[in-house]
Design an enzyme around this catalytic site. Sequence first.
Site, PDB file in Angstrom:
ATOM      1  N   GLY A 151       0.840  -1.186   0.000  1.00 49.57           N
ATOM      2  CA  GLY A 151       0.000   0.000   0.000  1.00 49.57           C
ATOM      3  C   GLY A 151       0.873   1.232   0.000  1.00 49.57           C
ATOM      4  N   ASP A 210       4.926  -6.115   3.561  1.00 48.93           N
ATOM      5  CA  ASP A 210       5.942  -5.362   4.307  1.00 48.93           C
ATOM      6  C   ASP A 210       5.310  -4.531   5.419  1.00 48.93           C
ATOM      7  OD1 ASP A 210       4.793  -3.225   2.943  1.00 48.93           O
ATOM      8  OD2 ASP A 210       6.576  -2.754   1.775  1.00 48.93           O
TER       9      ASP A 210
END
Length: 158
Positions: A8, A68
């Site tokens: 994102g 992540d």
Amino acid sequence: MIEIYTDGAASGNPGPGGYGVILRSGKHYKEISGGFRMTTNNRMELLAVVVALKALKTPGQEVVVFSDSKYVVDSVEKGWVFGWVQKGFKDKKNKDLWLQYLQQHKLHKVKFKWIKGHNEHPENERCDRLAVAASQDKANWAIDAAFEAERNSSSKLL
């Protein structure tokens, strides 16, 4: 086994944002992305996972999500989100997306693996490029209605 890679992005946080997804299983490969005019990075990290899981056509899939985002990975793998449900998400952000995630979580066997971002991991780098490109594509921005409604109601209290 289905591998899902997600990322994102948000510029300004809050600001314009986007998500990028790669789904891979054997010879099958699919990329998905989308952008929003106003959102946060954490919302986009979580939405990427939701969108990816919703794209699966058959329930009961074994899925590994590579992300992540410590926010997303730890919230699920450490069980925090399940405690938030019991407390009605009191004082927690992104309830709307967590509820969508939990619906998808019930349908599949989902595990998360944290990967370090911006560390030359090919799929993570590709997801980042997808997310950033979507966040900059003004012509195709969607409205993150839940975020904007919450933000507008909070600003009225000030």
